[in-house]
Design an enzyme around this catalytic site. Structure first.
Site, PDB file in Angstrom:
ATOM      1  N   LYS A   1     -10.208  -5.190  10.884  1.00 42.84           N
ATOM      2  CA  LYS A   1      -9.041  -4.705  11.639  1.00 42.84           C
ATOM      3  C   LYS A   1      -9.042  -5.279  13.056  1.00 42.84           C
ATOM      4  O   LYS A   1      -7.984  -5.602  13.605  1.00 42.84           O
ATOM      5  CB  LYS A   1      -9.017  -3.173  11.660  1.00 42.84           C
TER       6      LYS A   1
ATOM      7  N   GLY B   1      -0.641   4.733  -0.946  1.00 43.73           N
ATOM      8  CA  GLY B   1      -1.791   5.249  -0.214  1.00 43.73           C
ATOM      9  C   GLY B   1      -1.464   6.504   0.569  1.00 43.73           C
ATOM     10  O   GLY B   1      -0.330   7.016   0.528  1.00 43.73           O
ATOM     11  N   GLN B   2      -2.457   6.997   1.311  1.00 41.97           N
ATOM     12  CA  GLN B   2      -2.294   8.254   2.033  1.00 41.97           C
ATOM     13  C   GLN B   2      -1.100   8.187   2.992  1.00 41.97           C
ATOM     14  O   GLN B   2      -0.271   9.098   3.025  1.00 41.97           O
ATOM     15  CB  GLN B   2      -3.574   8.579   2.829  1.00 41.97           C
TER      16      GLN B   2
ATOM     17  N   ASP C   1      -0.089  -7.455  -5.490  1.00 41.25           N
ATOM     18  CA  ASP C   1      -1.423  -7.621  -4.906  1.00 41.25           C
ATOM     19  C   ASP C   1      -1.209  -8.439  -3.636  1.00 41.25           C
ATOM     20  O   ASP C   1      -0.667  -9.559  -3.695  1.00 41.25           O
ATOM     21  CB  ASP C   1      -2.304  -8.383  -5.915  1.00 41.25           C
TER      22      ASP C   1
ATOM     23  N   ASP D   1       2.478  -1.801  -4.422  1.00 39.63           N
ATOM     24  CA  ASP D   1       1.056  -1.458  -4.390  1.00 39.63           C
ATOM     25  C   ASP D   1       0.400  -2.200  -5.540  1.00 39.63           C
ATOM     26  O   ASP D   1       1.082  -2.752  -6.402  1.00 39.63           O
ATOM     27  CB  ASP D   1       0.843   0.072  -4.528  1.00 39.63           C
ATOM     28  N   ILE D   2      -0.930  -2.160  -5.533  1.00 41.27           N
ATOM     29  CA  ILE D   2      -1.670  -2.864  -6.586  1.00 41.27           C
ATOM     30  C   ILE D   2      -1.694  -2.057  -7.883  1.00 41.27           C
ATOM     31  O   ILE D   2      -1.944  -2.586  -8.951  1.00 41.27           O
ATOM     32  CB  ILE D   2      -3.089  -3.225  -6.084  1.00 41.27           C
TER      33      ILE D   2
ATOM     34  N   GLY E   1       0.823  -1.218   0.000  1.00 42.43           N
ATOM     35  CA  GLY E   1       0.000   0.000   0.000  1.00 42.43           C
ATOM     36  C   GLY E   1       0.849   1.256   0.000  1.00 42.43           C
ATOM     37  O   GLY E   1       0.471   2.281   0.569  1.00 42.43           O
TER      38      GLY E   1
ATOM     39  N   TYR F   1     -14.788  -2.934   7.604  1.00 46.33           N
ATOM     40  CA  TYR F   1     -13.400  -2.476   7.798  1.00 46.33           C
ATOM     41  C   TYR F   1     -12.996  -2.637   9.266  1.00 46.33           C
ATOM     42  O   TYR F   1     -11.937  -3.209   9.577  1.00 46.33           O
ATOM     43  CB  TYR F   1     -13.316  -1.008   7.370  1.00 46.33           C
TER      44      TYR F   1
END
Ligand code: SER
Length: 323
Positions: free
Chosen positions: A146, A14-15, A54, A37-38, A11, A142
């Site tokens: 988690k 990502g952010q 992935d 990342d994907i 990831g 989500y």
């Protein structure tokens, strides 16, 4: 002197991944960090070491770990709270099976970072200063994934000695990257919209207070928990982490004041709650992160005024042309 780690980040586009990858490259040198990342990263980071992955492809993950002699994985890939509700089964698959693929590979002796979230908590916890060990009744897939992931981390630590460490991130706000698919995304969007258009319609209620953290603090917390001696990590599920706590109306007022102080046109904000409001309403208002403070010295640096000022320092002080 400790050896340079060999790091793989999932990831990485990502952010948080974007900023964490840059911080780790700064700390350990560009050669020490392999971003994955994907999807391919923006061209600005293409020069860095990056490969497509992935997280559901366990054989490729193992091949990359072996090929690059990886000893540490920051496993950031996940589908977040709001987007996750559109496809619950896929969210579970990416978030839980992806983690299990990383933890299985880690039995060979890898160190792992796993980001958890305030979304592990549901409506039946004390909403103020929610303790680490409050009951977990998440309202989203989500959050369920988690909460389950945290327990898998503790299980792999107990059973196979995997050195896995985890933080429950609150909403993360930074100028460096855009969030995607989360319920706390408004707190980043509001800056970009205030600058670009002079107005923002928030998808949460004005008074929906949530735990938050500035990106710089979130990255520092991540580096600090990973650098702490193993004996200091008393929790192998996940640690509550908080920088500050505010509602949309609070950050709106702080942004208006900061823009006025900078001689800029004062933006207008309005509120039109959508489905994300119900998700936010099920989360704590603030977290008790005293275990993180006690165990490995967590201390946030950014309050609301400092956060808003730093965002404007970096996002620019003039209103760009909107297109
Ligand atoms: N920022 C996340 C979200 O809103 C919470 O972990 O989904």
């Amino acid at each position: 002197m400790t050896a340079t780690p060999r790091i793989l980040i999932t990831g990485a586009n990502g952010q948080i991944g974007t900023v964490l990858a840059a911080a780790l490259r700064c700390a350990h040198g560009p050669e020490a960090v392999l971003g994955t990342d994907i999807v391919a990263p923006p061209s600005s980071v293409l020069a860095s070491r990056f490969t497509l992955l992935d997280v559901l492809d366990a054989p490729r993950l193992r091949t990359l770990i072996a090929q690059h002699q990886i000893d540490t994985v920051y496993h950031l890939s996940a589908v977040l709270s709001a987007r996750g509700e559109a496809d619950p089964r896929r969210t579970w698959e990416v978030n839980v099976t992806g983690l299990l693929n990383v933890l299985e590979a880690a039995r060979e002796g890898l160190k792992v970072f796993f980001p958890s979230t305030i979304a592990v908590f549901g409506p039946n916890v004390p909403p103020e200063d929610t303790p680490d060990d409050a009951v977990l009744n998440p309202s989203t897939v989500y959050g369920m994934s988690k909460a389950s992931g945290e327990n898998w981390c503790a299980y792999y630590h107990e059973r196979w000695g995997v050195d896995v460490r985890s933080l429950r991130y609150p909403g993360v706000i930074g100028y460096q990257s855009q969030p995607g698919g989360g319920t706390t995304d408004y707190a980043v969007e509001i800056f970009h919209q205030a600058l670009a258009t002079g107005s923002y319609q928030c998808f949460l209620s004005a008074d929906q207070r949530l735990p938050m953290i500035y990106m710089d603090d979130a990255i520092r917390a991540t580096l600090e928990i990973m650098a702490a001696p193993a004996a200091r990590i008393g929790r192998r599920t996940s640690y509550n982490l908080q920088g500050l706590s505010f509602c949309p109306a609070d950050i709106a007022v702080a942004i208006q004041a900061e823009m006025q102080r900078r001689g800029m046109a004062v933006p207008e904000f309005s509120y039109r709650p959508d489905f994300r409001q119900a998700i936010a309403a099920s989360w704590p208002h603030s977290l008790d992160d005293s275990a993180a403070r006690r165990d490995w010295g967590w201390q946030p640096r950014f309050g609301l005024r400092e956060l808003v000022a730093d965002m404007f320092d970096h996002l620019g002080t003039t209103i760009p042309c909107s297109v």
